[in-house]
Motif scaffolding. Structure first.
Motif, PDB file in Angstrom:
ATOM      1  N   ASN A  59       0.816  -1.214   0.000  1.00 13.17           N
ATOM      2  CA  ASN A  59       0.000   0.000   0.000  1.00 13.17           C
ATOM      3  C   ASN A  59       0.855   1.271   0.000  1.00 13.17           C
ATOM      4  O   ASN A  59       0.626   2.205   0.782  1.00 13.17           O
ATOM      5  CB  ASN A  59      -0.956   0.000   1.207  1.00 13.17           C
ATOM      6  N   GLU A 107       2.171   2.502   3.318  1.00 15.60           N
ATOM      7  CA  GLU A 107       1.188   2.516   4.416  1.00 15.60           C
ATOM      8  C   GLU A 107       0.681   1.084   4.601  1.00 15.60           C
ATOM      9  O   GLU A 107      -0.449   0.749   4.234  1.00 15.60           O
ATOM     10  CB  GLU A 107       0.030   3.464   4.093  1.00 15.60           C
ATOM     11  N   GLU A 116      -0.693  -2.594   5.239  1.00 15.04           N
ATOM     12  CA  GLU A 116      -1.924  -3.122   5.829  1.00 15.04           C
ATOM     13  C   GLU A 116      -1.803  -4.640   5.981  1.00 15.04           C
ATOM     14  O   GLU A 116      -1.280  -5.322   5.095  1.00 15.04           O
ATOM     15  CB  GLU A 116      -3.139  -2.797   4.956  1.00 15.04           C
ATOM     16  N   ALA A 154      -0.565  -0.537  14.669  1.00 19.33           N
ATOM     17  CA  ALA A 154       0.623  -0.541  13.813  1.00 19.33           C
ATOM     18  C   ALA A 154       1.716  -1.457  14.354  1.00 19.33           C
ATOM     19  O   ALA A 154       2.432  -2.117  13.593  1.00 19.33           O
ATOM     20  CB  ALA A 154       1.153   0.882  13.665  1.00 19.33           C
TER      21      ALA A 154
END
Length: 688
Positions: free
Chosen positions: A601, A604, A606, A632
């Motif tokens: 991503n 970012e 996931e 996270a």
């Protein structure tokens, strides 16, 4: 001229390759001897299920005259021939390994003897055991004009017996009978030790019965005794829409399973030709015959190994699951989960935390409702006891019990009745869909409002398999996940219009489409010149649409690593189609069972946990769940878990374009065995 490979590996041929990887663990001299024996048992139980379900289905297609090719290019008759040939070769390998393992065990003082090898004292002891314990349980079943051929139960061991009367001419047709080897008694009979010997000796129950078979047939002479075993079609076919009571219908189908169509006949090598011909004729077996050189049904080795005292040097080093440290110093699990999400990695971390959570919820006066799914439950389930206690104390307890969990139907029926008796609302899911999602929801009253606590997992709520399978569990009180959890139970238990999931991907409504969107995002990033990567860990990959989507991603430049334990129909490493895809499989001490999906991503990252494999049945015919991990720190821990598998160079095998698997070579690197290194996870969590 070389035949061009299909774009896909056939599902059933891929399964044969998976069971071959299990067999390789039985053949690995680096594994302890008793563990190798257990792998031989697993090969047998795997093959039993494969024959009774997959091969039975192919037989049914052939009887119906179907000749259409599947998407991998095979017709039912063509596939049948290849499966039987490869299975026969595997069984021969299995029994060569059995003889090798027991040669090794004999050097350690563990023997399975023939009766003729026993001394007089030992023979007297097993004779007494036969007459006192075994003989009263046996039932000889003659077959003649007045007594038709009896029902032969699937996967049970029998002896065929040919008899004559004294003075019968040689050409006289023999008398024929069968005797069931009672499964209620241990298959292996301990033999008292010899004087001044430390040997551990056993005889097999069928050999003991054969030795004294004449006691069952007074006045007749048994002259040919041989074991055999039948496998029947075990699939359950239900018309759920016309079923007034699903539980009753499944109970009827379980009774019908005893008369399932014969699929496979196993006999001892050297069986008398007349007995073999008679069995094949009566059981209507034409060509799926396996002549075995050794004991039939090596599944008994699992109990055999468990029953041996001591011999720790011949087993894996004991591993005690640790209690999740997040819950170590608290009596209030709700308080911990309110503050942070908690990830559990079984079997390295104990499933007792799940039992404790449900037990706390059952006794907590502020808990109003408990809802959960049960797919496969252990024989002595603490969860079921806690749910029953919660219902008896007046809490709203809803349990979605999947009655159609293959080979666990009877146990699940018993649990369903027990839960209903305690006052739980028991639901059997939606018509035509198995409920395979693993989710637990607790609704609690806190300071004038309601808070939802959720546990989602990749494995069943089963404390036995949680010590044998690698699985992930997530506790969270995230409100978005809680809202989706409530909506999921409302859809399963009541009437509900389609819900717009905020976090979950749910099959059969939108899980596939959500996965498409996640893969498409990586494709767009790759086309834009950005880093694009997918790592997906699952048990099986066989859905053609998902495979084609992964091919599309590979062609766009997305780097893909698939960690697929079992069946994989995707063919990796093919130029122009799948050169950016790598597929590995890990078969080791524990059964790799977790489903984890990672998407880069654009940085970012996931990560998702799921109950679903990427098979057609999971995506279209089951209620499945994929849940994001929002924390996270926990995402990074899951990525490290995936990397452990990717780095494995001891037990990892890589799928080749041909459909074969090759061990990943360590080369100059240090040996790295992911399951043995996974204990590091708990220390990573401690630093989180």
């Amino acid at each position: 001229m070389t035949k061009q490979l299909s774009n896909y590996v056939n599902r059933d041929l891929s399964w044969i390759e998976f069971n071959r990887r299990v067999l390789q663990e039985a053949q690995d001299p680096n594994n302890p001897l008793l563990e190798r024996a257990k792998f031989l048992a697993i090969v047998t139980s795997n093959l039993d299920e494969f024959m009774s379900v997959r091969v039975a289905g192919i037989q049914m297609q052939m009887r119906a005259g179907l000749t259409k090719t599947d998407f991998t290019g095979y017709t039912p008759p063509g596939l049948w021939k290849r499966l039987i040939k490869r299975t026969a070769h595997m069984v021969n390998e299995q029994y060569r390994s059995y003889r090798e393992v027991f040669r090794g065990l004999s050097r350690e003082g563990i023997f399975i003897r023939s009766i003729d090898e026993l001394n007089m004292t030992q023979t007297k002891a097993v004779s007494d055991y036969f007459h006192e314990i075994v003989f009263p349980v046996l039932t000889p079943m003659a077959v003649d004009q007045s007594r038709p051929f009896p029902l032969v139960h699937t996967k049970e061991l029998y002896l065929s017996v040919l008899l004559s009367e004294e003075g019968d001419p040689a050409e006289e047709e023999p008398y024929f009978a069968i005797v069931q080897v009672p499964s209620i008694l241990p298959r292996f009979v301990p033999v008292p030790g010899r004087t001044n010997s430390k040997k551990t000796e056993f005889v097999l129950l069928e050999d003991l019965i054969e030795k004294f078979i004449d006691t069952l047939f007074n006045g007749y002479i048994p002259f040919a005794v041989s074991p055999f075993r039948l496998t029947r079609d075990a699939d359950i076919n239900l018309n759920e829409e016309d079923a007034d009571d699903l539980l009753e219908e499944i109970e009827k189908e379980l009774r019908r399973r005893r008369w399932g169509i014969p699929v496979r006949l196993e006999v001892a090598k050297g069986m008398h030709p007349y007995a073999l011909e008679r069995l094949m004729e009566e059981l209507e077996i034409e060509d799926n015959l396996f002549e075995i050189e050794g004991p039939l049904d090596l599944g008994f080795l699992m109990k055999f190994v468990a029953a041996l005292p001591g011999y720790d040097s011949l087993r894996y080093e004991k591993m005690e699951p640790v209690y999740p440290r997040e819950f170590d110093d608290t009596d209030d699990m709700f308080e911990v989960i309110r503050q942070r999400d908690v990830l559990m990695y079984h079997p390295y971390e104990s499933f007792e935390a799940v039992n404790d959570f449900v037990t706390q919820a059952a006794y907590d006066p502020d808990v109003l409702a408990i809802k959960m799914t049960l797919y496969r439950v252990s024989g002595q389930s603490a969860l079921v006891q806690a749910l029953a206690k919660a219902a008896e104390s007046g809490k709203q307890v809803t349990v979605v019990v999947e009655l159609k969990a293959r080979f666990d139907e009877e146990r699940n029926i018993a649990w369903a009745r027990q839960l209903e008796k305690a006052g739980c609302h028991v639901v059997y899911g939606l018509v035509g869909l198995k409920t395979h999602a693993k989710i637990l929801l607790v609704v609690r009253r806190e300071q004038g409002t309601l808070r939802r606590y959720v546990h989602v997992g990749t494995g069943n709520y089963n404390d036995n398999t949680a010590t044998l399978y690698t699985d992930i569990g997530l506790f969270t009180s995230h409100p978005t996940i809680g809202g989706d959890a409530s909506a999921l139970f409302n859809e399963v238990t009541g009437y509900s219009s389609p819900y717009e999931w905020k976090a979950f991907g749910v099959a059969p409504t939108d899980l596939k489409e959500k996965l498409y969107r996640l893969i498409d995002r990586e494709i767009q990033n790759a086309k834009a010149g950005k880093p694009a990567k997918i790592i997906a860990k699952m048990n099986s990959l066989s859905n053609q649409d998902m495979i084609d989507k992964l091919y599309e991603a590979s062609q766009a430049g997305v780097k893909i690593v698939l960690i697929v334990r079992g069946v994989c129909c995707l063919r990796p490493g093919v130029a122009g189609r799948s050169e950016n895809i790598k597929v590995i499989s890990i078969v080791d001490r524990f059964l790799e069972h977790a489903r984890i999906m990672y998407f880069h991503n654009g940085g970012e990252e996931e990560v998702y946990l799921s109950s679903a494999d990427w098979m057609t049945r999971n995506l279209t015919r089951r209620i499945e769940l994929m849940c994001p991990v929002f924390d996270a720190t926990l995402c990074q821990i899951l990525i490290k878990m995936l990397q452990l598998n990717i780095n494995d160079n001891v037990k990892a095998r890589e799928l080749q374009p041909s459909g074969a698997y090759e061990l990943v070579a360590a080369g100059e690197d240090q040996p790295f065995r992911s399951q043995f290194e996974a204990k590091m996870i708990t220390s990573w969590k401690g630093r989180a």
